[in-house]
Design a protein around this motif. Structure first.
Motif, PDB file in Angstrom:
ATOM      1  N   TRP A 195      25.754  46.625 -25.642  1.00  0.00           N
ATOM      2  CA  TRP A 195      24.402  47.182 -25.527  1.00  0.00           C
ATOM      3  C   TRP A 195      24.029  47.447 -24.071  1.00  0.00           C
ATOM      4  N   LYS A 196      24.999  47.863 -23.279  1.00  0.00           N
ATOM      5  CA  LYS A 196      24.754  48.071 -21.850  1.00  0.00           C
ATOM      6  C   LYS A 196      24.153  49.453 -21.600  1.00  0.00           C
ATOM      7  N   ILE A 197      23.081  49.477 -20.818  1.00  0.00           N
ATOM      8  CA  ILE A 197      22.425  50.721 -20.435  1.00  0.00           C
ATOM      9  C   ILE A 197      23.261  51.411 -19.365  1.00  0.00           C
ATOM     10  N   LYS A 198      23.635  52.661 -19.619  1.00  0.00           N
ATOM     11  CA  LYS A 198      24.456  53.413 -18.677  1.00  0.00           C
ATOM     12  C   LYS A 198      23.627  54.342 -17.804  1.00  0.00           C
ATOM     13  N   LYS A 199      22.500  54.819 -18.337  1.00  0.00           N
ATOM     14  CA  LYS A 199      21.661  55.745 -17.577  1.00  0.00           C
ATOM     15  C   LYS A 199      20.215  55.528 -17.997  1.00  0.00           C
ATOM     16  N   SER A 200      19.292  55.520 -17.027  1.00  0.00           N
ATOM     17  CA  SER A 200      17.885  55.265 -17.339  1.00  0.00           C
ATOM     18  C   SER A 200      16.985  55.983 -16.355  1.00  0.00           C
ATOM     19  N   THR A 201      15.797  56.384 -16.834  1.00  0.00           N
ATOM     20  CA  THR A 201      14.779  56.927 -15.941  1.00  0.00           C
ATOM     21  C   THR A 201      14.273  55.854 -14.984  1.00  0.00           C
ATOM     22  N   LEU A 202      14.493  54.595 -15.315  1.00  0.00           N
ATOM     23  CA  LEU A 202      14.217  53.468 -14.423  1.00  0.00           C
ATOM     24  C   LEU A 202      15.586  52.983 -13.939  1.00  0.00           C
ATOM     25  N   PRO A 203      16.083  53.477 -12.804  1.00  0.00           N
ATOM     26  CA  PRO A 203      17.487  53.275 -12.423  1.00  0.00           C
ATOM     27  C   PRO A 203      17.909  51.814 -12.334  1.00  0.00           C
ATOM     28  N   TRP A 204      16.984  50.920 -12.009  1.00  0.00           N
ATOM     29  CA  TRP A 204      17.316  49.507 -11.878  1.00  0.00           C
ATOM     30  C   TRP A 204      17.656  48.844 -13.209  1.00  0.00           C
ATOM     31  N   LYS A 205      17.439  49.563 -14.323  1.00  0.00           N
ATOM     32  CA  LYS A 205      17.839  49.025 -15.634  1.00  0.00           C
ATOM     33  C   LYS A 205      19.295  49.342 -15.977  1.00  0.00           C
ATOM     34  N   GLU A 206      19.905  50.232 -15.216  1.00  0.00           N
ATOM     35  CA  GLU A 206      21.287  50.610 -15.495  1.00  0.00           C
ATOM     36  C   GLU A 206      22.225  49.429 -15.228  1.00  0.00           C
ATOM     37  N   GLY A 207      23.156  49.232 -16.138  1.00  0.00           N
ATOM     38  CA  GLY A 207      24.063  48.101 -16.046  1.00  0.00           C
ATOM     39  C   GLY A 207      23.560  46.861 -16.748  1.00  0.00           C
ATOM     40  N   LYS A 208      22.287  46.875 -17.164  1.00  0.00           N
ATOM     41  CA  LYS A 208      21.713  45.738 -17.874  1.00  0.00           C
ATOM     42  C   LYS A 208      21.801  45.975 -19.394  1.00  0.00           C
ATOM     43  N   GLN A 209      21.567  44.941 -20.151  1.00  0.00           N
ATOM     44  CA  GLN A 209      21.638  45.039 -21.605  1.00  0.00           C
ATOM     45  C   GLN A 209      20.272  45.385 -22.187  1.00  0.00           C
ATOM     46  N   LEU A 210      20.264  46.316 -23.126  1.00  0.00           N
ATOM     47  CA  LEU A 210      19.034  46.596 -23.865  1.00  0.00           C
ATOM     48  C   LEU A 210      18.739  45.448 -24.817  1.00  0.00           C
ATOM     49  N   ILE A 211      19.786  44.944 -25.468  1.00  0.00           N
ATOM     50  CA  ILE A 211      19.670  43.882 -26.457  1.00  0.00           C
ATOM     51  C   ILE A 211      20.765  42.857 -26.185  1.00  0.00           C
ATOM     52  N   ASN A 212      20.449  41.596 -26.302  1.00  0.00           N
ATOM     53  CA  ASN A 212      21.485  40.568 -26.269  1.00  0.00           C
ATOM     54  C   ASN A 212      22.352  40.738 -27.521  1.00  0.00           C
ATOM     55  N   PRO A 213      23.667  40.936 -27.352  1.00  0.00           N
ATOM     56  CA  PRO A 213      24.526  41.167 -28.530  1.00  0.00           C
ATOM     57  C   PRO A 213      24.421  40.073 -29.590  1.00  0.00           C
TER      58      PRO A 213
END
Length: 352
Positions: free
Chosen positions: A309-327
């Motif tokens: 669930w890793k964010i690859k691209k976001s309008t909020l760049p600091w969210k990239e590389g983080k997980q949207l959901i804990n698996p």
């Protein structure tokens, strides 16, 4: 290497929204060729009508109940070509993630010239005024794709998108023409062309977009929509959507409403134009208010097959590389109907 302040002032980056708008309107001709009563009905076909009138939920529910659901365009789509008004945009300048369920969609678009170093920031508070301004050069919109006719295969089905969340939305500057286009689907379903319903003086579509599936862009799907009410029952601006198709997910979260006022002198809307107006007035708070809309894209499983669930691209760049959901907080079962059956607690997905 290029100085950072030059990267955020790159003319091609700052002109990105204007270039995309030029293509979409065929060089400013869309309003002339898009004829009310012939090509669309107003106000009900306009993208922001339901949102501004605050009747999005009941209308979406009715369409869903009435059978306005279409499987043909279900997928995670990239955009190899966007052409109109003697200009083109390709994957050499813009990356697009367009996720479509039978009803709900999320469409997220990024200029490749957006500076990569912004990913290292922790939030808006760390950005300079010029960095904030450059973040206005991207796009996210989400809502309901209503495809007609609904009951039969048509040689030329028409899609109308109604935006519940929109990067360019402001109630003082609603979009004047619909997001309405004719669909030409490739026989094997791996690509489709989007042709503007509006035709120019040569009877050609004012613009055209060609879409192609991402790898693993077909498969089980799930679409969720969440609305959080304010005191007094006001739901405007407290909305989130999550669309999952195959191995791809997209998440959209609206900015807070009501939106800031920009005065009577401003003649045109759009996030970039409104942020630029606030930039000229050195109004950092208004810039951040308009930019605080999230459009995030990622993949459910990594290359080794593990849920990430890793964010690859976001309008909020600091969210990239983080997980949207804990698996560990989300589990899905693939049913015979090829749709996801959610098996998780409502708190598992942070859609606030």
């Amino acid at each position: 290497t290029m100085p950072r302040d030059k990267g955020v002032k790159d003319p091609q980056l700052l002109d990105w929204n204007a270039t995309q708008g030029h293509i979409l309107t065929g060089g400013g001709k869309l309003n002339k060729f898009f004829v009310e009563g012939r090509d669309y009905n107003a106000p009900e076909d306009l993208p922001h009508y339901l949102k501004t009138a605050r009747i999005t939920s009941e209308t979406y529910d009715k369409w869903h109940t009435d059978g306005y659901r279409n499987e043909d365009l279900v997928g995670a789509w990239r955009r190899p070509l966007f052409a109109g008004g003697w200009k083109e945009s390709t994957e050499a300048d813009t990356i697009v993630f367009n996720l479509q369920s039978p009803s709900l969609f999320i469409d997220i678009r990024f200029p490749l010239k957006r500076p990569e170093y912004l990913r290292a920031k922790s939030g808006f508070k760390e950005l300079t005024m010029d960095e904030l301004r450059c973040l206005a050069r991207q796009h996210t919109f989400a809502g309901y794709t209503k495809i007609e006719p609904k009951d039969a295969k048509s040689a030329a089905p028409v899609a109308t998108r109604h935006h519940a969340i929109d990067w360019n939305y402001h109630p003082k500057f609603p979009r004047a023409r619909p997001n309405r286009w004719r669909i030409e689907l490739k026989d094997d379903g791996t690509s489709f062309k989007e042709f503007s319903v509006a035709l120019d003086s040569q009877q050609q579509a004012v613009y055209m977009e060609r879409w192609a599936l991402y790898p693993n862009g077909k498969g089980p799907y799930l679409a969720l929509r969440r609305i959080t009410e304010n005191a007094g029952g006001d739901t405007t601006g407290h909305e989130s959507l999550l669309v999952i198709v195959g191995n791809h997910f997209a998440y959209a979260r609206d900015r807070a409403h009501p939106l800031p006022e920009f005065g009577s002198r401003l003649r045109a809307g759009g996030c970039a134009n409104l942020v630029d107006a606030a930039y000229e007035r050195e109004d950092r708070a208004k810039m951040i208010h308009m930019l605080d809309l999230e459009g995030s894209y990622g993949e459910v499983y990594d290359s080794s097959g593990r849920a990430s669930w890793k964010i690859k691209k976001s309008t909020l760049p600091w969210k990239e590389g983080k997980q949207l959901i804990n698996p560990n907080d989300a589990h899905f079962l693939d049913s015979r109907s090829q749709s996801y059956q959610p098996c998780f607690d409502d708190s598992a997905i942070n859609m606030s």
